[in-house]
Design a protein around this motif. Structure first.
Motif, mmCIF file in Angstrom:
data_model
loop_
_atom_site.group_PDB
_atom_site.id
_atom_site.type_symbol
_atom_site.label_atom_id
_atom_site.label_comp_id
_atom_site.label_asym_id
_atom_site.label_seq_id
_atom_site.Cartn_x
_atom_site.Cartn_y
_atom_site.Cartn_z
ATOM 1 N N ILE A 5 0.829 -1.208 0.000
ATOM 2 C CA ILE A 5 0.000 0.000 0.000
ATOM 3 C C ILE A 5 0.873 1.271 0.000
ATOM 4 O O ILE A 5 0.468 2.307 -0.527
ATOM 5 N N PHE A 6 2.088 1.184 0.547
ATOM 6 C CA PHE A 6 2.934 2.383 0.615
ATOM 7 C C PHE A 6 3.415 2.819 -0.774
ATOM 8 O O PHE A 6 3.580 4.017 -1.022
ATOM 9 N N ILE A 9 0.685 4.853 -2.101
ATOM 10 C CA ILE A 9 0.652 6.169 -1.450
ATOM 11 C C ILE A 9 1.701 7.083 -2.093
ATOM 12 O O ILE A 9 1.424 8.243 -2.411
ATOM 13 N N PHE A 28 4.531 10.828 5.762
ATOM 14 C CA PHE A 28 3.101 11.109 5.873
ATOM 15 C C PHE A 28 2.601 10.668 7.249
ATOM 16 O O PHE A 28 3.270 9.903 7.956
ATOM 17 N N GLY A 32 -3.292 5.210 11.691
ATOM 18 C CA GLY A 32 -3.707 4.666 12.990
ATOM 19 C C GLY A 32 -2.740 5.139 14.059
ATOM 20 O O GLY A 32 -1.983 4.330 14.614
ATOM 21 N N HIS A 38 1.946 11.134 15.041
ATOM 22 C CA HIS A 38 2.613 9.886 14.635
ATOM 23 C C HIS A 38 2.818 9.921 13.116
ATOM 24 O O HIS A 38 1.876 9.976 12.340
ATOM 25 N N LEU A 40 5.087 8.573 9.543
ATOM 26 C CA LEU A 40 5.852 7.490 8.915
ATOM 27 C C LEU A 40 6.808 8.089 7.888
ATOM 28 O O LEU A 40 6.401 8.923 7.072
ATOM 29 N N ASN A 86 10.225 -1.450 12.575
ATOM 30 C CA ASN A 86 9.953 -2.875 12.731
ATOM 31 C C ASN A 86 10.363 -3.662 11.483
ATOM 32 O O ASN A 86 10.079 -3.232 10.363
ATOM 33 N N GLN A 93 6.020 -6.067 12.266
ATOM 34 C CA GLN A 93 5.889 -5.370 10.983
ATOM 35 C C GLN A 93 4.632 -5.867 10.279
ATOM 36 O O GLN A 93 4.422 -7.077 10.140
ATOM 37 N N VAL A 95 3.328 -3.811 7.378
ATOM 38 C CA VAL A 95 3.467 -3.364 5.981
ATOM 39 C C VAL A 95 4.910 -3.614 5.561
ATOM 40 O O VAL A 95 5.846 -3.043 6.155
ATOM 41 N N HIS A 99 9.789 1.311 6.844
ATOM 42 C CA HIS A 99 9.258 2.579 7.350
ATOM 43 C C HIS A 99 9.770 2.838 8.758
ATOM 44 O O HIS A 99 9.959 1.917 9.550
ATOM 45 N N HIS A 101 8.780 4.872 12.160
ATOM 46 C CA HIS A 101 7.720 5.579 12.873
ATOM 47 C C HIS A 101 8.363 6.686 13.702
ATOM 48 O O HIS A 101 9.316 6.426 14.450
HETATM 49 P P1 AMP Z 1 4.242 -1.660 11.158
HETATM 50 O O1 AMP Z 1 3.502 -2.450 12.179
HETATM 51 O O2 AMP Z 1 5.571 -1.153 11.658
HETATM 52 O O3 AMP Z 1 4.368 -2.392 9.825
HETATM 53 O O4 AMP Z 1 3.374 -0.354 10.905
HETATM 54 C C1 AMP Z 1 2.582 -0.118 9.784
HETATM 55 C C2 AMP Z 1 1.904 1.206 10.013
HETATM 56 O O5 AMP Z 1 1.320 1.632 8.785
HETATM 57 C C3 AMP Z 1 0.787 1.148 11.050
HETATM 58 O O6 AMP Z 1 1.081 2.056 12.115
HETATM 59 C C4 AMP Z 1 -0.455 1.575 10.252
HETATM 60 O O7 AMP Z 1 -1.338 2.365 10.994
HETATM 61 C C5 AMP Z 1 0.159 2.343 9.091
HETATM 62 N N1 AMP Z 1 -0.655 2.388 7.888
HETATM 63 C C6 AMP Z 1 -1.195 1.336 7.229
HETATM 64 N N2 AMP Z 1 -1.894 1.770 6.158
HETATM 65 C C7 AMP Z 1 -1.768 3.127 6.136
HETATM 66 C C8 AMP Z 1 -2.277 4.157 5.292
HETATM 67 N N3 AMP Z 1 -3.041 3.887 4.222
HETATM 68 N N4 AMP Z 1 -1.944 5.436 5.579
HETATM 69 C C9 AMP Z 1 -1.184 5.724 6.650
HETATM 70 N N5 AMP Z 1 -0.675 4.804 7.489
HETATM 71 C C10 AMP Z 1 -0.973 3.515 7.247
#
Ligand code: AMP
Length: 144
Positions: A5-6, A9, A28, A32, A38, A40, A86, A93, A95, A99, A101
């Protein structure tokens, strides 16, 4: 690697609240948030984990990450922050596109109450000095 998904984006195919972009880096707001602000920070290169990232993308992120941390702090008025990164499902992790955070911490939890805040368990052990000597040498030998 499979696209996430990133990548969508970055290409603007899925909306986000963008805070920064250059040739190699995109940042961005997390959809959540654990706390208000918060953010990314991601490379445009679609590597799944940090260890798979090119030196060029890693350098580009390293160059801008402190600046983005400062900007998040100034914009939110938060007093502290964690940078969390992560790698792998066992490390939480979700996604599989690298990334970082940036998670603001607030002295008064109600201030940053976008989420419940970051919880950290840190059950420290004790480094055995014999194992430490072997381990440090093994890690050093694998640094390419
Ligand atoms: P991780 O657990 O380190 O892989 O974190 C993935 C992060 O991506 C989570 O904090 C999600 O809230 C965030 N995330 C997933 N989809 C989106 C999105 N479409 N826009 C912004 N953040 C997202």
């Amino acid at each position: 690697m499979a696209e996430t998904i990133f990548s969508k984006i970055i290409r603007g195919e899925i909306p986000c609240h963008k805070v920064y972009e250059d040739d190699r880096v995109f940042a961005f707001l997390d959809i959540g948030p654990l706390s208000r602000g918060h953010t990314l920070v991601i490379p445009k290169e679609a590597a799944a984990t940090l260890g798979e990232l090119s030196d060029e993308s890693a350098a580009a992120i390293g160059r801008v990450l402190p600046r983005l941390c400062r900007a998040v702090m100034k914009a939110t008025g938060a007093t502290a922050y964690n940078v969390l990164q992560n790698n792998g499902a066992a490390a939480h992790q979700a996604v599989f596109h690298v990334h970082f955070h940036i998670i603001p911490r607030y002295e008064n939890a109600a201030e940053g109450s976008a989420g419940g805040g970051l919880g950290i368990r840190w059950p420290a052990g004790k480094l055995d000095s014999t194992d430490g000597t072997q381990l440090a040498a093994a890690i050093a030998a694998h640094v390419a």
